[in-house]
Write an enzyme that holds these catalytic residues in place. Structure first.
Site, PDB file in Angstrom:
ATOM      1  N   LYS A   1       3.673   6.005  -1.426  1.00 16.64           N
ATOM      2  CA  LYS A   1       5.057   6.581  -1.284  1.00 16.64           C
ATOM      3  C   LYS A   1       5.647   6.797  -2.820  1.00 16.64           C
ATOM      4  O   LYS A   1       6.182   7.775  -2.774  1.00 16.64           O
ATOM      5  CB  LYS A   1       5.620   5.156  -0.558  1.00 16.64           C
ATOM      6  CG  LYS A   1       5.417   4.721   0.583  1.00 16.64           C
ATOM      7  CD  LYS A   1       6.192   3.816   1.372  1.00 16.64           C
ATOM      8  CE  LYS A   1       6.022   2.238   0.292  1.00 16.64           C
ATOM      9  NZ  LYS A   1       4.813   1.518   0.536  1.00 16.64           N
TER      10      LYS A   1
ATOM     11  N   ARG B   1      -4.713  -0.475  -9.467  1.00 15.30           N
ATOM     12  CA  ARG B   1      -3.347  -0.574 -10.183  1.00 15.30           C
ATOM     13  C   ARG B   1      -3.192  -1.706 -10.788  1.00 15.30           C
ATOM     14  O   ARG B   1      -2.732  -1.751 -11.965  1.00 15.30           O
ATOM     15  CB  ARG B   1      -2.184  -0.155  -9.391  1.00 15.30           C
ATOM     16  CG  ARG B   1      -1.096   0.132 -10.035  1.00 15.30           C
ATOM     17  CD  ARG B   1       0.129   0.696  -9.018  1.00 15.30           C
ATOM     18  NE  ARG B   1       0.747  -0.286  -7.877  1.00 15.30           N
ATOM     19  CZ  ARG B   1       1.370  -0.113  -7.088  1.00 15.30           C
ATOM     20  NH1 ARG B   1       1.824   1.025  -7.022  1.00 15.30           N
ATOM     21  NH2 ARG B   1       1.704  -1.153  -5.818  1.00 15.30           N
TER      22      ARG B   1
ATOM     23  N   ARG C   1       1.167  -8.951   1.840  1.00 17.94           N
ATOM     24  CA  ARG C   1       2.078  -7.823   1.823  1.00 17.94           C
ATOM     25  C   ARG C   1       1.641  -6.848   2.792  1.00 17.94           C
ATOM     26  O   ARG C   1       2.608  -6.462   3.674  1.00 17.94           O
ATOM     27  CB  ARG C   1       1.733  -6.934   0.672  1.00 17.94           C
ATOM     28  CG  ARG C   1       2.527  -7.833  -0.687  1.00 17.94           C
ATOM     29  CD  ARG C   1       1.802  -7.009  -2.047  1.00 17.94           C
ATOM     30  NE  ARG C   1       2.332  -5.876  -2.310  1.00 17.94           N
ATOM     31  CZ  ARG C   1       1.774  -5.177  -3.279  1.00 17.94           C
ATOM     32  NH1 ARG C   1       0.733  -5.631  -4.159  1.00 17.94           N
ATOM     33  NH2 ARG C   1       2.091  -3.959  -3.531  1.00 17.94           N
TER      34      ARG C   1
HETATM   35  P1  B4P Z   1       1.717   3.640  -4.310  1.00 17.39           P
HETATM   36  O1  B4P Z   1       1.373   3.980  -2.987  1.00 17.39           O
HETATM   37  O2  B4P Z   1       2.542   4.491  -4.957  1.00 17.39           O
HETATM   38  O3  B4P Z   1       2.549   2.040  -4.028  1.00 17.39           O
HETATM   39  P2  B4P Z   1       3.648   2.020  -3.253  1.00 17.39           P
HETATM   40  O4  B4P Z   1       3.300   2.170  -1.748  1.00 17.39           O
HETATM   41  O5  B4P Z   1       4.845   2.967  -3.452  1.00 17.39           O
HETATM   42  O6  B4P Z   1       4.546   0.484  -3.503  1.00 17.39           O
HETATM   43  P3  B4P Z   1       4.282  -0.716  -2.794  1.00 17.39           P
HETATM   44  O7  B4P Z   1       4.645  -0.961  -1.270  1.00 17.39           O
HETATM   45  O8  B4P Z   1       3.233  -1.508  -3.349  1.00 17.39           O
HETATM   46  O9  B4P Z   1       5.495  -1.464  -3.573  1.00 17.39           O
HETATM   47  P4  B4P Z   1       7.250  -1.536  -3.439  1.00 17.39           P
HETATM   48  O10 B4P Z   1       7.512  -1.160  -5.052  1.00 17.39           O
HETATM   49  O11 B4P Z   1       7.527  -0.626  -2.596  1.00 17.39           O
HETATM   50  O12 B4P Z   1       0.737   3.455  -5.354  1.00 17.39           O
HETATM   51  C1  B4P Z   1      -0.356   2.697  -5.049  1.00 17.39           C
HETATM   52  C2  B4P Z   1      -1.533   3.120  -5.972  1.00 17.39           C
HETATM   53  O13 B4P Z   1      -2.443   4.020  -5.252  1.00 17.39           O
HETATM   54  C3  B4P Z   1      -1.080   3.781  -7.140  1.00 17.39           C
HETATM   55  O14 B4P Z   1      -2.182   2.943  -8.447  1.00 17.39           O
HETATM   56  C4  B4P Z   1      -1.461   5.142  -7.118  1.00 17.39           C
HETATM   57  O15 B4P Z   1      -1.957   5.856  -8.342  1.00 17.39           O
HETATM   58  C5  B4P Z   1      -2.630   5.087  -6.037  1.00 17.39           C
HETATM   59  N1  B4P Z   1      -2.754   6.407  -5.101  1.00 17.39           N
HETATM   60  C6  B4P Z   1      -1.533   6.829  -4.698  1.00 17.39           C
HETATM   61  N2  B4P Z   1      -1.906   7.940  -3.879  1.00 17.39           N
HETATM   62  C7  B4P Z   1      -3.607   8.002  -3.816  1.00 17.39           C
HETATM   63  C8  B4P Z   1      -4.215   9.024  -3.582  1.00 17.39           C
HETATM   64  N3  B4P Z   1      -4.069  10.133  -2.718  1.00 17.39           N
HETATM   65  N4  B4P Z   1      -5.647   8.627  -3.732  1.00 17.39           N
HETATM   66  C9  B4P Z   1      -6.006   7.760  -4.600  1.00 17.39           C
HETATM   67  N5  B4P Z   1      -4.914   6.757  -5.093  1.00 17.39           N
HETATM   68  C10 B4P Z   1      -3.835   6.900  -4.925  1.00 17.39           C
HETATM   69  O16 B4P Z   1       7.335  -2.914  -3.285  1.00 17.39           O
HETATM   70  C11 B4P Z   1       6.913  -4.209  -3.876  1.00 17.39           C
HETATM   71  C12 B4P Z   1       7.566  -5.395  -3.218  1.00 17.39           C
HETATM   72  O17 B4P Z   1       9.266  -5.272  -3.766  1.00 17.39           O
HETATM   73  C13 B4P Z   1       7.423  -5.630  -1.964  1.00 17.39           C
HETATM   74  O18 B4P Z   1       6.189  -6.381  -1.528  1.00 17.39           O
HETATM   75  C14 B4P Z   1       8.814  -6.674  -1.734  1.00 17.39           C
HETATM   76  O19 B4P Z   1       8.503  -8.038  -2.373  1.00 17.39           O
HETATM   77  C15 B4P Z   1       9.823  -6.075  -2.447  1.00 17.39           C
HETATM   78  N6  B4P Z   1      10.518  -4.839  -1.608  1.00 17.39           N
HETATM   79  C16 B4P Z   1      10.652  -3.743  -2.081  1.00 17.39           C
HETATM   80  N7  B4P Z   1      11.518  -3.077  -1.354  1.00 17.39           N
HETATM   81  C17 B4P Z   1      11.945  -3.981  -0.283  1.00 17.39           C
HETATM   82  C18 B4P Z   1      12.752  -4.020   0.840  1.00 17.39           C
HETATM   83  N8  B4P Z   1      13.298  -2.796   1.078  1.00 17.39           N
HETATM   84  N9  B4P Z   1      12.981  -4.903   1.638  1.00 17.39           N
HETATM   85  C19 B4P Z   1      12.365  -6.186   1.145  1.00 17.39           C
HETATM   86  N10 B4P Z   1      11.581  -6.359   0.012  1.00 17.39           N
HETATM   87  C20 B4P Z   1      11.361  -5.271  -0.678  1.00 17.39           C
END
Ligand code: B4P
Length: 190
Positions: A14, A128, A146
């Site tokens: 995302k 990561r 998670r």
């Molecule tokens: P991303 O995939 O970018 O990570 P994310 O889903 O955006 O983040 P996540 O859900 O973990 O955390 P968030 O900050 O929202 O990246 C993952 C990795 O994959 C990276 O290293 C990237 O380089 C790699 N990657 C991406 N695409 C790839 C591909 N095609 N091939 C290979 N590798 C790839 O949330 C963190 C915490 O915040 C939550 O657990 C919760 O506690 C809190 N939180 C956030 N929003 C909330 C809400 N609305 N309500 C309640 N709590 C919330």
């Protein structure tokens, strides 16, 4: 306005894809995860409350994130549109977002849901965790929590948007560029 919910389990891409979409469509990126991490690094009261929950892989309470999102929307009155990344994560957040947008005379254009299986999510997040310093990326049982929170509280939101004919599921495995092309195709057809 173009208002997109970028959806998927932790590690689905995302944040990665949001960075490309904001450039291409000139949108404001609102990531609740990034906003919460900024609160933590500034040492605010909200950040202190959120840290223990986030480090454990639990969701932060709805009223906290809904309030945060409301003020971010207020702060961007002239936006072309928004990418909501990691928000909404519960039914209460989805309803609150609909009301906030309704007050501004707009609505969600589409939910783009990235599909990635658990094994790949775990591999990406542990990768990561090796250089991000994020506590929640460093331990397999926190990552499992998670994914569990996602399956129990967040994944059902696909039905919420599907009932409004706004859900598009996109394959989230492959190169970052290929996945971006798939998302662009869906958005360009809106
Ligand atoms: P991303 O995939 O970018 O990570 P994310 O889903 O955006 O983040 P996540 O859900 O973990 O955390 P968030 O900050 O929202 O990246 C993952 C990795 O994959 C990276 O290293 C990237 O380089 C790699 N990657 C991406 N695409 C790839 C591909 N095609 N091939 C290979 N590798 C790839 O949330 C963190 C915490 O915040 C939550 O657990 C919760 O506690 C809190 N939180 C956030 N929003 C909330 C809400 N609305 N309500 C309640 N709590 C919330």
């Amino acid at each position: 306005m173009l208002n997109l919910v970028l959806f998927g389990p932790p590690g689905a891409g995302k944040g990665t894809q949001s960075n490309l979409l904001i450039e291409r469509y000139n949108l404001v990126h609102l990531s609740t995860g990034d906003i919460l991490r900024a609160e933590i690094s500034e040492g605010t009261k909200l950040g202190l409350e959120a840290k223990a929950l986030m480090d454990n892989g639990d969701l932060v309470p709805d009223q906290v994130v809904i309030g945060m999102m409301s003020s971010k929307l207020e702060n961007n009155p002239n936006a072309n549109g928004f990418i909501f990344d990691g928000y909404p994560r519960t039914a209460a957040q989805a309803k609150a977002l609909d009301s906030l947008l309704d007050e501004k005379g707009t609505s969600i254009s589409a939910m783009l849901s990235l599909k990635v299986e658990d094994e790949e999510l775990i591999r990406r997040l542990l990768g990561r965790g090796q250089d991000s310093g994020r506590v929640d990326d460093q331990n397999q049982s926190i990552i499992a929590n998670r994914i569990n929170e996602y399956n129990n509280k967040t994944a059902p939101l696909k039905d919420y948007y599907s009932n409004q004919n706004k859900l598009s599921e996109v394959e989230g495995i492959g190169s970052i560029e290929d996945i971006a092309d798939r998302l662009n195709e869906v958005i360009d057809a809106l």
